[in-house]
Scaffold this motif. Sequence first.
Motif, PDB file in Angstrom:
ATOM      1  N   GLU A  48     -91.749  -1.397 -48.037  1.00  0.00           N
ATOM      2  CA  GLU A  48     -91.072  -1.683 -46.774  1.00  0.00           C
ATOM      3  C   GLU A  48     -89.892  -2.621 -47.007  1.00  0.00           C
ATOM      4  O   GLU A  48     -89.805  -3.284 -48.036  1.00  0.00           O
ATOM      5  N   SER A  49     -89.019  -2.672 -46.025  1.00  0.00           N
ATOM      6  CA  SER A  49     -87.943  -3.662 -46.043  1.00  0.00           C
ATOM      7  C   SER A  49     -87.540  -3.978 -44.608  1.00  0.00           C
ATOM      8  O   SER A  49     -87.732  -3.166 -43.698  1.00  0.00           O
ATOM      9  N   VAL A  50     -86.991  -5.165 -44.424  1.00  0.00           N
ATOM     10  CA  VAL A  50     -86.488  -5.569 -43.116  1.00  0.00           C
ATOM     11  C   VAL A  50     -85.039  -5.102 -43.036  1.00  0.00           C
ATOM     12  O   VAL A  50     -84.205  -5.486 -43.865  1.00  0.00           O
ATOM     13  N   LEU A  51     -84.756  -4.259 -42.072  1.00  0.00           N
ATOM     14  CA  LEU A  51     -83.399  -3.768 -41.856  1.00  0.00           C
ATOM     15  C   LEU A  51     -82.780  -4.550 -40.712  1.00  0.00           C
ATOM     16  O   LEU A  51     -83.448  -4.840 -39.718  1.00  0.00           O
ATOM     17  N   VAL A  52     -81.492  -4.861 -40.845  1.00  0.00           N
ATOM     18  CA  VAL A  52     -80.800  -5.662 -39.847  1.00  0.00           C
ATOM     19  C   VAL A  52     -79.598  -4.888 -39.326  1.00  0.00           C
ATOM     20  O   VAL A  52     -78.744  -4.462 -40.098  1.00  0.00           O
ATOM     21  N   SER A  53     -79.548  -4.711 -38.013  1.00  0.00           N
ATOM     22  CA  SER A  53     -78.344  -4.213 -37.362  1.00  0.00           C
ATOM     23  C   SER A  53     -77.534  -5.453 -37.028  1.00  0.00           C
ATOM     24  O   SER A  53     -77.986  -6.297 -36.257  1.00  0.00           O
ATOM     25  N   PRO A  54     -76.362  -5.642 -37.637  1.00  0.00           N
ATOM     26  CA  PRO A  54     -75.659  -6.923 -37.537  1.00  0.00           C
ATOM     27  C   PRO A  54     -75.214  -7.257 -36.115  1.00  0.00           C
ATOM     28  O   PRO A  54     -75.089  -6.372 -35.267  1.00  0.00           O
ATOM     29  N   PRO A  55     -74.952  -8.545 -35.876  1.00  0.00           N
ATOM     30  CA  PRO A  55     -74.409  -8.926 -34.575  1.00  0.00           C
ATOM     31  C   PRO A  55     -73.049  -8.255 -34.382  1.00  0.00           C
ATOM     32  O   PRO A  55     -72.340  -7.970 -35.353  1.00  0.00           O
ATOM     33  N   THR A  56     -72.706  -7.988 -33.139  1.00  0.00           N
ATOM     34  CA  THR A  56     -71.455  -7.315 -32.816  1.00  0.00           C
ATOM     35  C   THR A  56     -70.784  -8.001 -31.645  1.00  0.00           C
ATOM     36  O   THR A  56     -71.436  -8.320 -30.648  1.00  0.00           O
ATOM     37  N   CYS A  57     -69.475  -8.210 -31.762  1.00  0.00           N
ATOM     38  CA  CYS A  57     -68.712  -8.791 -30.663  1.00  0.00           C
ATOM     39  C   CYS A  57     -68.598  -7.753 -29.553  1.00  0.00           C
ATOM     40  O   CYS A  57     -68.206  -6.605 -29.799  1.00  0.00           O
ATOM     41  N   ARG A  58     -68.919  -8.137 -28.347  1.00  0.00           N
ATOM     42  CA  ARG A  58     -68.866  -7.208 -27.221  1.00  0.00           C
ATOM     43  C   ARG A  58     -67.447  -6.989 -26.718  1.00  0.00           C
ATOM     44  O   ARG A  58     -67.207  -6.047 -25.978  1.00  0.00           O
ATOM     45  N   ASP A  59     -66.508  -7.834 -27.130  1.00  0.00           N
ATOM     46  CA  ASP A  59     -65.117  -7.667 -26.698  1.00  0.00           C
ATOM     47  C   ASP A  59     -64.309  -6.828 -27.689  1.00  0.00           C
ATOM     48  O   ASP A  59     -63.685  -5.852 -27.312  1.00  0.00           O
ATOM     49  N   CYS A  60     -64.314  -7.218 -28.972  1.00  0.00           N
ATOM     50  CA  CYS A  60     -63.448  -6.528 -29.934  1.00  0.00           C
ATOM     51  C   CYS A  60     -64.208  -5.599 -30.871  1.00  0.00           C
ATOM     52  O   CYS A  60     -63.601  -4.843 -31.618  1.00  0.00           O
ATOM     53  N   GLY A  61     -65.540  -5.665 -30.893  1.00  0.00           N
ATOM     54  CA  GLY A  61     -66.339  -4.787 -31.731  1.00  0.00           C
ATOM     55  C   GLY A  61     -66.533  -5.266 -33.157  1.00  0.00           C
ATOM     56  O   GLY A  61     -67.140  -4.568 -33.963  1.00  0.00           O
ATOM     57  N   PHE A  62     -66.066  -6.458 -33.491  1.00  0.00           N
ATOM     58  CA  PHE A  62     -66.210  -7.001 -34.846  1.00  0.00           C
ATOM     59  C   PHE A  62     -67.684  -7.088 -35.217  1.00  0.00           C
ATOM     60  O   PHE A  62     -68.509  -7.567 -34.443  1.00  0.00           O
ATOM     61  N   ASP A  63     -68.023  -6.618 -36.428  1.00  0.00           N
ATOM     62  CA  ASP A  63     -69.418  -6.694 -36.883  1.00  0.00           C
ATOM     63  C   ASP A  63     -69.529  -7.131 -38.341  1.00  0.00           C
ATOM     64  O   ASP A  63     -70.558  -6.951 -38.976  1.00  0.00           O
ATOM     65  N   GLY A  64     -68.492  -7.753 -38.882  1.00  0.00           N
ATOM     66  CA  GLY A  64     -68.484  -8.172 -40.271  1.00  0.00           C
ATOM     67  C   GLY A  64     -68.879  -9.620 -40.471  1.00  0.00           C
ATOM     68  O   GLY A  64     -68.262 -10.323 -41.263  1.00  0.00           O
ATOM     69  N   PHE A  65     -69.886 -10.067 -39.767  1.00  0.00           N
ATOM     70  CA  PHE A  65     -70.323 -11.461 -39.864  1.00  0.00           C
ATOM     71  C   PHE A  65     -70.898 -11.752 -41.245  1.00  0.00           C
ATOM     72  O   PHE A  65     -71.512 -10.889 -41.872  1.00  0.00           O
ATOM     73  N   ASP A  66     -70.703 -12.984 -41.721  1.00  0.00           N
ATOM     74  CA  ASP A  66     -71.140 -13.387 -43.058  1.00  0.00           C
ATOM     75  C   ASP A  66     -72.651 -13.319 -43.232  1.00  0.00           C
ATOM     76  O   ASP A  66     -73.145 -12.902 -44.259  1.00  0.00           O
ATOM     77  N   ASP A  67     -73.398 -13.772 -42.238  1.00  0.00           N
ATOM     78  CA  ASP A  67     -74.848 -13.837 -42.335  1.00  0.00           C
ATOM     79  C   ASP A  67     -75.476 -13.062 -41.182  1.00  0.00           C
ATOM     80  O   ASP A  67     -75.635 -13.598 -40.090  1.00  0.00           O
ATOM     81  N   PRO A  68     -75.840 -11.796 -41.392  1.00  0.00           N
ATOM     82  CA  PRO A  68     -76.398 -11.002 -40.295  1.00  0.00           C
ATOM     83  C   PRO A  68     -77.792 -11.441 -39.848  1.00  0.00           C
ATOM     84  O   PRO A  68     -78.293 -10.980 -38.843  1.00  0.00           O
ATOM     85  N   MET A  69     -78.436 -12.346 -40.596  1.00  0.00           N
ATOM     86  CA  MET A  69     -79.772 -12.819 -40.212  1.00  0.00           C
ATOM     87  C   MET A  69     -79.709 -13.947 -39.190  1.00  0.00           C
ATOM     88  O   MET A  69     -80.738 -14.473 -38.795  1.00  0.00           O
ATOM     89  N   ASN A  70     -78.538 -14.350 -38.763  1.00  0.00           N
ATOM     90  CA  ASN A  70     -78.387 -15.406 -37.765  1.00  0.00           C
ATOM     91  C   ASN A  70     -77.491 -14.929 -36.638  1.00  0.00           C
ATOM     92  O   ASN A  70     -76.632 -14.080 -36.841  1.00  0.00           O
ATOM     93  N   ALA A  71     -77.686 -15.509 -35.475  1.00  0.00           N
ATOM     94  CA  ALA A  71     -76.851 -15.173 -34.327  1.00  0.00           C
ATOM     95  C   ALA A  71     -75.645 -16.107 -34.300  1.00  0.00           C
ATOM     96  O   ALA A  71     -75.800 -17.317 -34.148  1.00  0.00           O
ATOM     97  N   PRO A  72     -74.446 -15.570 -34.475  1.00  0.00           N
ATOM     98  CA  PRO A  72     -73.257 -16.424 -34.429  1.00  0.00           C
ATOM     99  C   PRO A  72     -72.956 -16.864 -33.006  1.00  0.00           C
ATOM    100  O   PRO A  72     -73.311 -16.185 -32.042  1.00  0.00           O
ATOM    101  N   SER A  73     -72.312 -17.994 -32.879  1.00  0.00           N
ATOM    102  CA  SER A  73     -71.990 -18.504 -31.549  1.00  0.00           C
ATOM    103  C   SER A  73     -70.727 -17.866 -30.985  1.00  0.00           C
ATOM    104  O   SER A  73     -70.573 -17.764 -29.778  1.00  0.00           O
ATOM    105  N   ARG A  74     -69.823 -17.434 -31.872  1.00  0.00           N
ATOM    106  CA  ARG A  74     -68.602 -16.774 -31.406  1.00  0.00           C
ATOM    107  C   ARG A  74     -68.067 -15.846 -32.484  1.00  0.00           C
ATOM    108  O   ARG A  74     -68.394 -15.964 -33.647  1.00  0.00           O
ATOM    109  N   CYS A  75     -67.204 -14.951 -32.054  1.00  0.00           N
ATOM    110  CA  CYS A  75     -66.592 -13.976 -32.941  1.00  0.00           C
ATOM    111  C   CYS A  75     -65.456 -14.641 -33.724  1.00  0.00           C
ATOM    112  O   CYS A  75     -64.594 -15.276 -33.127  1.00  0.00           O
ATOM    113  N   PRO A  76     -65.436 -14.486 -35.058  1.00  0.00           N
ATOM    114  CA  PRO A  76     -64.343 -15.077 -35.829  1.00  0.00           C
ATOM    115  C   PRO A  76     -63.016 -14.347 -35.633  1.00  0.00           C
ATOM    116  O   PRO A  76     -61.957 -14.912 -35.881  1.00  0.00           O
TER     117      PRO A  76
END
Length: 91
Positions: A48-76
């Motif tokens: 088995e493995s833990v799969l992560v669907s990364p956080p995504t900005c709801r305004d611009c669609g950015f999903d290239g966050f550095d650490d997908p295991m954490n919830a970012p506070s804002r879109c870079p």
Amino acid sequence: METTRQQIADQLRASPATAAELGAALSLPPSTVYEHLEHVARSVDGDESVLVSPPTCRDCGFDGFDDPMNAPSRCPACRCERVAEPTFVIR
């Protein structure tokens, strides 16, 4: 009785969930769930493995966050604070 991490793993085997959803189900704050998720990801067996669907900005669609295991506070990219949480599942 199962440990908190076993309960999280069982829920993620059943269906995808965010840290907020897991926290609500287990009466834990999302920050604590993220800590447990890191341990769950290291401890799942070889099949088995833990799969992560990364956080995504709801305004611009950015999903290239550095650490997908954490919830970012804002879109870079656009500095928007409307960022969808990452979703986790065990497969």
